[in-house]
Design a protein around this motif. Structure first.
Motif, PDB file in Angstrom:
ATOM      1  N   ASP A 227      39.369  -1.900 -21.403  1.00  0.00           N
ATOM      2  CA  ASP A 227      38.624  -0.824 -22.341  1.00  0.00           C
ATOM      3  C   ASP A 227      37.387  -1.225 -22.229  1.00  0.00           C
ATOM      4  N   PHE A 228      36.505  -0.454 -22.563  1.00  0.00           N
ATOM      5  CA  PHE A 228      35.097  -0.567 -22.758  1.00  0.00           C
ATOM      6  C   PHE A 228      34.572   0.223 -23.897  1.00  0.00           C
ATOM      7  N   GLN A 229      34.010  -0.527 -24.867  1.00  0.00           N
ATOM      8  CA  GLN A 229      33.653  -0.091 -26.013  1.00  0.00           C
ATOM      9  C   GLN A 229      32.283  -0.624 -26.789  1.00  0.00           C
ATOM     10  N   GLU A 230      31.053  -0.136 -26.868  1.00  0.00           N
ATOM     11  CA  GLU A 230      30.023  -0.821 -27.476  1.00  0.00           C
ATOM     12  C   GLU A 230      29.543  -1.958 -27.003  1.00  0.00           C
ATOM     13  N   GLY A 231      29.615  -2.036 -25.647  1.00  0.00           N
ATOM     14  CA  GLY A 231      29.040  -3.091 -24.845  1.00  0.00           C
ATOM     15  C   GLY A 231      30.205  -4.328 -24.723  1.00  0.00           C
ATOM     16  N   LYS A 232      31.389  -4.029 -25.028  1.00  0.00           N
ATOM     17  CA  LYS A 232      32.536  -4.860 -24.888  1.00  0.00           C
ATOM     18  C   LYS A 232      33.397  -4.516 -23.950  1.00  0.00           C
TER      19      LYS A 232
ATOM     20  N   ASP B 204      30.847   4.923 -17.338  1.00  0.00           N
ATOM     21  CA  ASP B 204      31.505   5.927 -16.993  1.00  0.00           C
ATOM     22  C   ASP B 204      31.705   5.454 -15.379  1.00  0.00           C
ATOM     23  N   LYS B 205      31.026   4.526 -14.778  1.00  0.00           N
ATOM     24  CA  LYS B 205      31.171   4.260 -13.538  1.00  0.00           C
ATOM     25  C   LYS B 205      31.823   2.955 -13.017  1.00  0.00           C
TER      26      LYS B 205
ATOM     27  N   VAL C   7      44.596 -10.572  -7.775  1.00  0.00           N
ATOM     28  CA  VAL C   7      43.467 -10.952  -8.526  1.00  0.00           C
ATOM     29  C   VAL C   7      42.678  -9.533  -8.848  1.00  0.00           C
ATOM     30  N   LEU C   8      42.446  -9.345 -10.027  1.00  0.00           N
ATOM     31  CA  LEU C   8      41.984  -8.059 -10.697  1.00  0.00           C
ATOM     32  C   LEU C   8      40.496  -8.061 -10.497  1.00  0.00           C
ATOM     33  N   LEU C   9      39.744  -7.258  -9.761  1.00  0.00           N
ATOM     34  CA  LEU C   9      38.308  -7.174  -9.716  1.00  0.00           C
ATOM     35  C   LEU C   9      38.110  -5.921 -10.415  1.00  0.00           C
ATOM     36  N   VAL C  10      36.963  -6.119 -11.444  1.00  0.00           N
ATOM     37  CA  VAL C  10      36.253  -5.157 -12.480  1.00  0.00           C
ATOM     38  C   VAL C  10      35.016  -5.180 -11.717  1.00  0.00           C
ATOM     39  N   THR C  11      34.424  -3.993 -11.563  1.00  0.00           N
ATOM     40  CA  THR C  11      33.078  -3.933 -11.186  1.00  0.00           C
ATOM     41  C   THR C  11      32.345  -2.889 -12.234  1.00  0.00           C
ATOM     42  N   VAL C  12      31.153  -3.475 -12.901  1.00  0.00           N
ATOM     43  CA  VAL C  12      30.413  -2.738 -13.802  1.00  0.00           C
ATOM     44  C   VAL C  12      28.996  -2.393 -13.445  1.00  0.00           C
ATOM     45  N   PRO C  13      28.855  -1.139 -13.045  1.00  0.00           N
ATOM     46  CA  PRO C  13      27.612  -1.145 -12.091  1.00  0.00           C
ATOM     47  C   PRO C  13      26.535  -0.953 -13.191  1.00  0.00           C
ATOM     48  N   LYS C  14      25.344  -1.444 -12.745  1.00  0.00           N
ATOM     49  CA  LYS C  14      24.023  -1.251 -13.856  1.00  0.00           C
ATOM     50  C   LYS C  14      23.513   0.110 -13.545  1.00  0.00           C
ATOM     51  N   ASP C  15      22.923   0.660 -14.942  1.00  0.00           N
ATOM     52  CA  ASP C  15      22.353   1.901 -14.810  1.00  0.00           C
ATOM     53  C   ASP C  15      21.115   1.864 -14.247  1.00  0.00           C
ATOM     54  N   GLU C  16      20.658   2.554 -13.109  1.00  0.00           N
ATOM     55  CA  GLU C  16      19.529   2.511 -12.288  1.00  0.00           C
ATOM     56  C   GLU C  16      18.531   2.826 -13.110  1.00  0.00           C
TER      57      GLU C  16
END
Length: 174
Positions: free
Chosen positions: A67-72, A113-114, A123-132
């Protein structure tokens, strides 16, 4: 009457070596707490994203929630101890079982959203892209109060030039 040395351990000592091993392994296995564990995590930052790798051997993807909510970013799940045979007696059990939850605080320059997640070989790999748009470098020009006064006075001077009338080819200010 025979004298024997007392060191306080006779009551706790098992009678045979075999009973000592049984007692050792049963107490150490039974003393473990199976209520939860904390999986190992590797987190890094690249130019375009944040990457979080979580070691979850034996955990199925159906047992994981992200889950992603309010920066967490919160990863929760459960690794269950599956009893394969009823007659088994474990002598050693070092693998941790139970529910887990890990939370990561990310900066506000991410694109929620990405976010992608992939489970492969435990191994779980979670990728959180930066907002360009939020990470794009911008050059900011600095102005001073003198610059704005100059612009105002230049504007007046140019107004005067515009307000020049001509009579018979001669320029005259109005």
């Amino acid at each position: 009457m025979a004298l024997s040395r007392y060191n306080g351990m006779q009551e706790n000592m098992p009678n045979t070596f075999s009973s000592m091993l049984d007692r050792f392994f049963n107490e150490s296995v039974n003393a473990k707490n199976y209520s939860g564990f904390t999986p190992h995590v590797d987190a890094c930052e690249t130019e375009k994203s944040y990457e979080i790798e979580v070691a979850l051997p034996g955990v199925k993807k159906e047992d994981i929630s992200i889950d992603f909510q309010e920066g967490k970013l919160t990863i929760t799940g459960e690794r269950q101890l599956e009893r394969k045979e009823e007659g088994r007696r474990y002598h050693m059990l070092e693998t941790q079982y139970g529910s887990f939850s890990r939370t990561f605080y990310l900066p506000d320059k991410v694109s929620p959203d990405k976010i992608t997640a992939q489970l492969e070989d435990g191994v779980l790999l979670v990728t959180v892209p930066k907002d360009e748009h939020k990470t794009m470098k911008r050059q900011i020009n600095i102005s001073s109060t003198n610059d704005s006064k100059k612009k105002v006075s230049e504007g007046k001077a140019s107004d005067e030039k515009v307000a020049v009338n001509t009579d018979n080819g001669k320029a005259k200010k109005s």
